[in-house]
Design a protein around this motif. Structure first.
Motif, PDB file in Angstrom:
ATOM      1  N   HIS A 105       6.403   4.768  -6.693  1.00 28.54           N
ATOM      2  CA  HIS A 105       7.748   5.349  -6.573  1.00 28.54           C
ATOM      3  C   HIS A 105       8.580   4.654  -5.500  1.00 28.54           C
ATOM      4  N   LYS A 106       9.825   4.397  -5.836  1.00 25.18           N
ATOM      5  CA  LYS A 106      10.839   3.928  -4.900  1.00 25.18           C
ATOM      6  C   LYS A 106      12.013   4.889  -5.048  1.00 25.18           C
ATOM      7  N   GLY A 107      11.882   6.054  -4.428  1.00 26.67           N
ATOM      8  CA  GLY A 107      12.822   7.138  -4.686  1.00 26.67           C
ATOM      9  C   GLY A 107      12.386   7.900  -5.927  1.00 26.67           C
ATOM     10  N   GLN A 108      13.150   8.903  -6.311  1.00 27.05           N
ATOM     11  CA  GLN A 108      12.770   9.765  -7.428  1.00 27.05           C
ATOM     12  C   GLN A 108      12.925   9.090  -8.787  1.00 27.05           C
ATOM     13  N   TRP A 141       8.984   0.666  -7.442  1.00 24.89           N
ATOM     14  CA  TRP A 141       8.772  -0.637  -6.818  1.00 24.89           C
ATOM     15  C   TRP A 141       7.857  -1.498  -7.673  1.00 24.89           C
ATOM     16  N   GLY A 142       6.840  -0.882  -8.247  1.00 25.27           N
ATOM     17  CA  GLY A 142       5.859  -1.597  -9.052  1.00 25.27           C
ATOM     18  C   GLY A 142       4.731  -0.666  -9.431  1.00 25.27           C
ATOM     19  N   LEU A 143       3.606  -1.248  -9.810  1.00 15.19           N
ATOM     20  CA  LEU A 143       2.464  -0.471 -10.259  1.00 15.19           C
ATOM     21  C   LEU A 143       1.856   0.331  -9.120  1.00 15.19           C
ATOM     22  N   GLY A 144       1.550   1.592  -9.396  1.00 12.01           N
ATOM     23  CA  GLY A 144       0.924   2.433  -8.387  1.00 12.01           C
ATOM     24  C   GLY A 144      -0.022   3.428  -9.017  1.00 12.01           C
ATOM     25  N   ILE A 145      -0.600   4.261  -8.177  1.00 12.81           N
ATOM     26  CA  ILE A 145      -1.551   5.271  -8.609  1.00 12.81           C
ATOM     27  C   ILE A 145      -1.382   6.477  -7.693  1.00 12.81           C
ATOM     28  N   ASN A 146      -2.001   7.596  -8.048  1.00 13.51           N
ATOM     29  CA  ASN A 146      -1.900   8.777  -7.204  1.00 13.51           C
ATOM     30  C   ASN A 146      -3.015   8.768  -6.159  1.00 13.51           C
ATOM     31  N   ILE A 165       0.832  -1.209   0.000  1.00 13.35           N
ATOM     32  CA  ILE A 165       0.000   0.000   0.000  1.00 13.35           C
ATOM     33  C   ILE A 165       0.862   1.252   0.000  1.00 13.35           C
ATOM     34  N   ASN A 166       1.923   1.240   0.762  1.00 18.37           N
ATOM     35  CA  ASN A 166       2.799   2.405   0.872  1.00 18.37           C
ATOM     36  C   ASN A 166       3.335   2.844  -0.485  1.00 18.37           C
ATOM     37  N   TYR A 167       3.693   1.888  -1.329  1.00 19.78           N
ATOM     38  CA  TYR A 167       4.183   2.224  -2.664  1.00 19.78           C
ATOM     39  C   TYR A 167       3.038   2.515  -3.629  1.00 19.78           C
TER      40      TYR A 167
END
Length: 356
Positions: free
Chosen positions: A210-213, A217-222, A202-204
């Motif tokens: 994002h995993k840093g700029q 890490w993988g698929l995400g959303i805003n 969930i955090n990512y």
């Protein structure tokens, strides 16, 4: 005008002090200090291990569905706000409706196992009006069949069951902090879990993956929320005990003034500390409900048919029939209930209902 709810706004000077901090830091979003402070205070208030403040209650559901890797068929309730069902469909899952208990209005746990197939991956159901589902039975069923449990706990803030926050049950639970809710951040929501691995995902996921700029890490959303929304939450949170106390008092007025010979209400499971988020009443027929609603509207009073229609009737849902939900959804009406509602207003509303 008396509406079904009215947003609680804290004293402006309390909010202004947080605005000064935002202007001084010049950080408006991207996990700012006020977001972090609100998350920490909410975790402490609710007694949960992980809590993620997100932009609304619907994105909370969508992220939770992804984090739990729900696919195929998901058992759910037809008696909830549309977001519970639409989030499943949006994420490519097939909602399988199980009818509701006519007393608690939550999913009927006695009917769940009959709906499980080899395609079932989870259970997503709602603590309706802040009434806890049969969490023990649901958890036992999920364990026996290897299913994940996700609760839409949008209505539960401040409520407890067996000494624990209702939102603490399930693999994941979600909250809505919309302006209509007992605790709000204008727009907002949260995802709650005690599972470290799920929390990691969930955090990512809520920040584009994002995993840093420069790495992902993988698929995400805003799913992020802003410092301005967190500031409102930090202002409202200390007032929650007085908000719940006021709602309790208003609910007691309704209990005293309404003629229940022609109405029915839900039944709270034993061990529940209710948050008084809603005051729904069930009429003998839809016709009587509509007559009362029309009568109140003419007096500038606006209750709400919440929830209506029963969700198996949505145009993008395949034919499914839930007779209890269908019947109750046509006959249930949420009466005005909010901090600042006066006793004489409750008296007037009650008289309009009693005059049948």
């Amino acid at each position: 005008m008396i509406t079904v709810t009215k947003t609680f706004l804290p004293p402006f000077e309390e909010y202004f002090r947080y605005l000064e901090q935002i202007w001084a830091s010049n950080q408006l979003t991207n996990n700012g200090p006020l977001v972090q402070e609100l998350e920490a205070k909410l975790k402490n208030y609710l007694g949960v291990k992980h809590l993620f403040f997100v932009s609304n209650g619907t994105i909370a559901l969508q992220i939770a569905i992804k984090a739990l890797d729900l696919k195929g068929e998901v058992i759910t309730t037809p008696f909830s706000y549309v977001a519970t069902t639409s989030s499943l469909v949006w994420e490519g899952c097939q909602p399988v409706f199980v009818d509701i208990d006519p007393h608690t209005l939550c999913i009927d746990s006695n009917l769940i196992e009959a709906a499980i197939t080899e395609k079932t991956t989870g259970i997503l159901t709602t603590h309706v009006y802040g009434i806890p589902c049969d969490v023990e039975r649901i958890q036992a069923i999920a364990k026996n069949h290897g299913l994940k449990v996700l609760y839409d706990a949008a209505h539960t803030f401040g409520g407890k069951y067996q000494g624990k926050a209702i939102v603490s049950y399930g693999d994941v639970a979600t909250l809505s902090f919309h302006a209509t809710k007992l605790f709000h951040t204008v727009e907002g929501g949260a995802i709650v879990t005690d599972d470290d691995d799920i929390a990691h995902r969930i955090n990512y996921m809520r920040n584009f993956g994002h995993k840093g700029q420069e790495d992902f890490w993988g698929l995400g959303i805003n799913g992020k929320n802003s410092e301005f929304h967190a500031a409102m939450g930090l202002c409202v949170l200390p007032h929650v005990p007085e908000i719940i106390s006021a709602r309790n008092k208003i609910s007691n007025w309704y209990d005293e003034k309404l003629d229940f010979s022609n109405l029915s209400r839900f039944v709270l499971p034993g061990g529940t500390r209710f948050n008084y988020g809603y005051f729904p009443v069930i009429f003998p027929s839809e016709m009587e409900l509509l007559e009362v609603k029309k009568r109140m509207n003419a007096q500038n009073i606006f209750p709400r048919r919440y929830f209506y229609p029963s969700l198996e009737n949505l145009p993008y849902i395949s034919d499914q029939y839930c007779p209890v939900s269908e019947s109750i959804s046509r006959r249930i009406l949420c009466l005005p209930l909010y901090y600042g509602l006066y006793e004489d207003q409750v008296t007037k509303i009650s008289q309009l209902i009693n005059t049948q």
